[in-house]
Enzyme design. Structure first.
Site, PDB file in Angstrom:
ATOM      1  CG  HIS A 153       2.507   3.501   8.437  1.00 17.20           C
ATOM      2  ND1 HIS A 153       2.718   2.763   9.580  1.00 17.20           N
ATOM      3  CD2 HIS A 153       2.429   4.807   8.837  1.00 17.20           C
ATOM      4  CE1 HIS A 153       2.756   3.576  10.619  1.00 17.20           C
ATOM      5  NE2 HIS A 153       2.587   4.814  10.200  1.00 17.20           N
ATOM      6  CB  SER A 283      10.944 -13.454 -16.414  1.00 17.00           C
ATOM      7  OG  SER A 283      10.058 -14.553 -16.517  1.00 17.00           O
TER       8      SER A 283
END
Length: 477
Positions: A153, A283
């Site tokens: 999970h 970026s």
């Protein structure tokens, strides 16, 4: 218009290899049509039809010299691509004009060519899969004993090792390789089946001699390395074949997406990173960024590939009786692009794995933060064995665990759970240091990696000895 003024398929311009792009090129496609016409003429001549050696030689001399402008002009007149290329071939080999395409229907060249290209493309995908499996096997072996947090999970769970996790990615690619091998083994030729699959035109050519028609089919298939043709067909080979092949490619996409997603999660945790080049920019605004560009592209291409089987299965389901042409346009898109996408995915995969960066110090830091919680079960059992009360010790562990977790959430740099338990008089004297040895919590991870490499990866390396020599490809952009 210039090339910059029209849409360029990014699978060609940015992602897939030159080799796969060439496989599905017009030159290869239409040269294969001509080779099929030559093979048909040679077999018909050998079985007694009035076809001369000079006619066959004329065809062979023109097999690759395709006048595409002429073919396009013919198609504009006739609105039929096969007839356009028959005429263009006849112009290039005038002596053979009367016997080109003798007895055949359009799908003789279109479908048999597609099967040839499917086989060639599957072989390339097979070999590239073997190469990535080999690379993942090498990575798993190197890191088979390095403990790391396991996650369920996406929450910390029992420990695994970095190498054991890599075997999960590798195992899925092995499933894909088995599927590709299965598709290759079952792939057959359409052969010479005629307009509705009855071979009636060829039976007429050979004056009702069924044996010669059967031999014609066998000879043409053998000319292209196929041992068998499909036993029955309509005008086309069953589109179920395309659907099965596309499902196999989509399965590869599933495996690659899973790897790419896991890599992106681990990059967020700073435990594992893809290659990042010296001048690579993450970026345009945030100069510090080191984004997992390759893994993101892997997932993006995989998503495209996984969407294609729906079109192939719908096409397979809607073939009317012996033939309908609504399969043509969609197959021109899905078959080439499916293989181009799969090829691009494997190019990325092969580029990423050899350059994976494992940050052992970060992994150790995450272990130090979480391992005390995972060690509590062993401490509980050791405390009971040393004479402690199981229920009382459980309650003390619960209270101290909650307090230690809260301290971490408030910004503490270390997990003080073991110190808390060591100082708690409810616990009998124990060796608290041994309990923090991470290697005690990875189970059989190193041994599982070794067994997996021996039983699953090594046989693939033996079958495909050139896989280990596969070069890491340069990504164009």
């Amino acid at each position: 218009m210039s090339n910059r003024e029209i849409y360029d398929n990014p699978l060609i311009g940015r992602y897939a290899s030159r080799a796969m792009a060439r496989t599905w090129s017009p030159q290869v496609k239409f040269s294969t049509w001509r080779k099929l016409w030559i093979a048909l003429a040679e077999a018909e001549q050998a079985l007694g039809l009035n076809i001369t050696a000079p006619q066959i030689e004329a065809m062979k001399a023109a097999v690759d010299s395709i006048d595409f402008a002429a073919a396009e002009a013919y198609e504009k007149r006739f609105r039929h691509d096969v007839m356009a290329h028959i005429h263009a071939f006849g112009d290039a080999a005038p002596a053979a004009r009367p016997i080109i395409h003798l007895g055949a229907t359009s799908c003789y060249v279109t479908d048999n060519t597609d099967l040839i290209l499917l086989r060639e493309s599957l072989l390339r995908i097979r070999d590239r899969l073997a190469s990535v499996i080999d690379a993942l096997g090498t990575f798993a072996d190197r890191w088979k004993s390095l403990p790391c947090l396991g996650y369920t999970h996406f929450q910390p769970a029992q420990l695994v090792t970095v190498g054991k996790r890599a075997t999960l990615w590798c195992q899925e690619l092995i499933f894909d390789l088995e599927d590709v091998e299965h598709r290759l083994e079952g792939l057959k030729f359409l052969g010479v089946k005629g307009t509705t699959g009855t071979q009636a035109s060829f039976l007429a050519l050979f004056d009702g001699d069924h044996a010669k028609v059967e031999e014609l089919d066998r000879r043409v298939a053998a000319s292209f390395g196929f041992d068998e043709s499909y036993a029955v067909s309509g005008q086309t080979y069953s589109r179920k074949v395309d659907s099965q092949v596309m499902a196999t490619l989509a399965g590869l996409g599933e495996s690659a997406h899973r790897f790419g997603m896991d890599l992106r999660l681990l990059a967020h945790e700073r435990e594992l990173e893809e290659p990042f080049e010296a001048e690579q920019i993450g970026s345009s605004a945030m100069a510090y960024k080191r984004n997992p560009m390759r893994a993101e592209r892997l997932c993006s291409l995989a998503r495209f590939l996984m969407a294609l089987p729906a079109a192939a299965s719908q096409t397979s389901a809607t073939q009317w009786l012996e033939r309908t042409l609504d399969d043509s346009a969609v197959r021109r898109l899905t078959l080439p692009q499916g293989f181009l996408a799969a090829d691009a995915i494997l190019s990325l995969y092969a580029n990423i794995v050899p350059g994976l960066v494992v940050h052992a110090a970060v992994i150790d830091r995450h272990l130090a933060e979480q391992l005390p919680f995972m060690a509590t079960e062993n401490l509980l059992m050791a405390g009971v064995q040393a004479g402690g009360d199981r229920q009382a010790l459980h309650e003390r562990i619960r209270q101290h665990s909650l307090a230690a977790a809260e301290r971490l959430k408030e910004g503490a740099a270390d997990n003080d759970l073991i110190a808390r338990l060591r100082d708690d008089p409810a616990f009998p004297p124990l060796n608290f240091d041994d309990v923090l040895d991470a290697s005690r919590y990875v189970g059989r991870s190193p041994e599982q990696v070794e067994e997996f490499l021996r039983t699953e990866v090594q046989p693939i390396r033996v079958r495909y000895p050139e896989a280990a020599e596969g070069a890491r490809e340069e990504l164009r952009v």
